[in-house]
Design a protein around this motif. Structure first.
Motif, PDB file in Angstrom:
ATOM      1  N   SER A   1       0.858  -1.176   0.108  1.00  0.00           N
ATOM      2  CA  SER A   1       0.000  -0.071  -0.209  1.00  0.00           C
ATOM      3  C   SER A   1       0.837   1.337  -0.225  1.00  0.00           C
ATOM      4  N   VAL A   2       0.352   2.321  -0.579  1.00  0.00           N
ATOM      5  CA  VAL A   2       0.867   3.564  -0.456  1.00  0.00           C
ATOM      6  C   VAL A   2      -0.208   4.584  -0.506  1.00  0.00           C
ATOM      7  N   THR A   3       0.007   5.437   0.288  1.00  0.00           N
ATOM      8  CA  THR A   3      -1.354   6.483   0.644  1.00  0.00           C
ATOM      9  C   THR A   3      -0.356   8.053   0.236  1.00  0.00           C
ATOM     10  N   VAL A   4      -1.519   8.902  -0.498  1.00  0.00           N
ATOM     11  CA  VAL A   4      -1.046  10.285  -0.650  1.00  0.00           C
ATOM     12  C   VAL A   4      -1.846  11.051  -0.242  1.00  0.00           C
ATOM     13  N   LEU A   5      -1.431  12.255   0.810  1.00  0.00           N
ATOM     14  CA  LEU A   5      -2.063  13.174   0.960  1.00  0.00           C
ATOM     15  C   LEU A   5      -1.995  14.439   0.217  1.00  0.00           C
ATOM     16  N   VAL A   6      -2.953  15.110  -0.001  1.00  0.00           N
ATOM     17  CA  VAL A   6      -2.838  16.462  -0.943  1.00  0.00           C
ATOM     18  C   VAL A   6      -2.818  17.522   0.151  1.00  0.00           C
ATOM     19  N   GLU A   7      -1.752  18.416   0.128  1.00  0.00           N
ATOM     20  CA  GLU A   7      -1.238  19.557   0.890  1.00  0.00           C
ATOM     21  C   GLU A   7      -1.764  20.700   0.147  1.00  0.00           C
ATOM     22  N   GLU A   8      -2.800  21.560   0.329  1.00  0.00           N
ATOM     23  CA  GLU A   8      -3.103  22.644  -0.355  1.00  0.00           C
ATOM     24  C   GLU A   8      -2.283  23.976   0.212  1.00  0.00           C
ATOM     25  N   ILE A   9      -1.841  24.909  -0.617  1.00  0.00           N
ATOM     26  CA  ILE A   9      -1.472  25.944  -0.424  1.00  0.00           C
ATOM     27  C   ILE A   9      -2.191  26.710   0.993  1.00  0.00           C
ATOM     28  N   GLY A  10      -1.580  27.149   1.985  1.00  0.00           N
ATOM     29  CA  GLY A  10      -2.147  28.040   3.024  1.00  0.00           C
ATOM     30  C   GLY A  10      -2.411  27.213   4.157  1.00  0.00           C
ATOM     31  N   THR A  11      -2.372  25.611   3.899  1.00  0.00           N
ATOM     32  CA  THR A  11      -2.846  24.735   5.282  1.00  0.00           C
ATOM     33  C   THR A  11      -1.367  24.694   5.812  1.00  0.00           C
ATOM     34  N   THR A  12      -1.471  23.934   7.117  1.00  0.00           N
ATOM     35  CA  THR A  12      -0.346  23.327   7.648  1.00  0.00           C
ATOM     36  C   THR A  12       0.056  21.931   7.489  1.00  0.00           C
ATOM     37  N   ASP A  13       1.386  21.498   7.622  1.00  0.00           N
ATOM     38  CA  ASP A  13       1.609  20.220   7.618  1.00  0.00           C
ATOM     39  C   ASP A  13       1.884  19.576   8.995  1.00  0.00           C
ATOM     40  N   PHE A  14       2.022  18.506   9.186  1.00  0.00           N
ATOM     41  CA  PHE A  14       2.341  17.741  10.601  1.00  0.00           C
ATOM     42  C   PHE A  14       3.214  18.542  11.450  1.00  0.00           C
ATOM     43  N   LEU A  15       3.942  19.393  11.085  1.00  0.00           N
ATOM     44  CA  LEU A  15       4.916  19.994  11.769  1.00  0.00           C
ATOM     45  C   LEU A  15       4.355  21.529  12.164  1.00  0.00           C
ATOM     46  N   GLU A  16       3.183  21.789  11.636  1.00  0.00           N
ATOM     47  CA  GLU A  16       2.777  23.000  11.867  1.00  0.00           C
ATOM     48  C   GLU A  16       3.139  24.163  10.919  1.00  0.00           C
ATOM     49  N   ARG A  17       4.005  23.623   9.898  1.00  0.00           N
ATOM     50  CA  ARG A  17       4.265  24.541   8.848  1.00  0.00           C
ATOM     51  C   ARG A  17       3.460  24.972   7.917  1.00  0.00           C
ATOM     52  N   VAL A  18       3.382  26.344   7.572  1.00  0.00           N
ATOM     53  CA  VAL A  18       2.564  26.632   6.491  1.00  0.00           C
ATOM     54  C   VAL A  18       3.180  26.104   5.092  1.00  0.00           C
ATOM     55  N   ILE A  19       2.019  25.304   4.593  1.00  0.00           N
ATOM     56  CA  ILE A  19       2.329  25.039   3.059  1.00  0.00           C
ATOM     57  C   ILE A  19       2.107  25.991   1.963  1.00  0.00           C
ATOM     58  N   THR A  20       3.414  26.087   1.312  1.00  0.00           N
ATOM     59  CA  THR A  20       3.534  27.166   0.173  1.00  0.00           C
ATOM     60  C   THR A  20       3.596  27.005  -0.962  1.00  0.00           C
TER      61      THR A  20
END
Length: 188
Positions: free
Chosen positions: A77-96
């Protein structure tokens, strides 16, 4: 090797999603490969597993791909999460940049090196590059600093070390390295 079908999970396959995840978390390398513990996974309710499968089966936010053997069992299995601009990642960093984030990579031990992981990544990346509105600019993943086998595989399928090194959630003394693959020019 038997021929596996590589496909996205379906919403009603929550029991297989659960079985494969728990199997993966029992693997000896699980502590450096996954952020979830076996205890957390085993404590999830059936409703949580149903929601997880449904969320990974359709829509834009998450997609899980599996390697299904001729007998119907799942071997990877492989899973992909889509990270949209302006959201935060698992480290609470803003996605650019709009990007995919690969997680939950697993192939059953007896089938590692058989090509299943490569086929899973091909399906996952094809899905990533097919998304519109907005298109994904890149796909990333993190690998534990001591998981050289995984890092070597990721490099073989086109990922490159970005230079970003972060503390591993739950163990800040350990580090994870970010690997990325940029959107191919021919998919623009």
């Amino acid at each position: 090797m038997t021929k596996h079908v590589i496909r996205a999970v379906r919403a009603d396959e929550w029991e297989k999603v659960k079985e494969l995840r728990i199997t993966a978390l029992h693997d000896p390398v699980a502590p450096i490969a996954f952020l979830e513990s076996i205890e957390t996974a085993e404590a999830r309710t059936d409703v949580e597993w149903q929601d997880r499968a449904a969320g990974a089966a359709s829509g834009r936010a998450v997609r899980q791909f599996v390697a299904e053997a001729p007998d119907g069992s799942w071997d990877g299995s492989v899973t992909v999460l889509v990270e949209e601009i302006g959201t935060t990642d698992f480290l609470e960093r803003v996605i650019t940049v709009t990007q995919g984030h690969v997680v939950g990579v697993y192939v059953r031990e007896g089938l590692r090196g058989s090509g299943i992981a490569q086929e899973l990544f091909r399906a996952a990346l094809d899905w990533c590059w097919s998304l519109e509105g907005p298109a994904l600019e890149r796909v990333r993943l993190y690998v534990h600093e001591k998981n050289e086998r995984a890092a070597a595989f990721y490099r073989r399928v086109g990922f490159e070390f970005s230079g970003d090194v972060v503390p591993m959630p739950g163990d800040p003394s350990a580090k994870e390295h970010e690997y990325v693959v940029q959107r191919p020019v021919d998919t623009l």
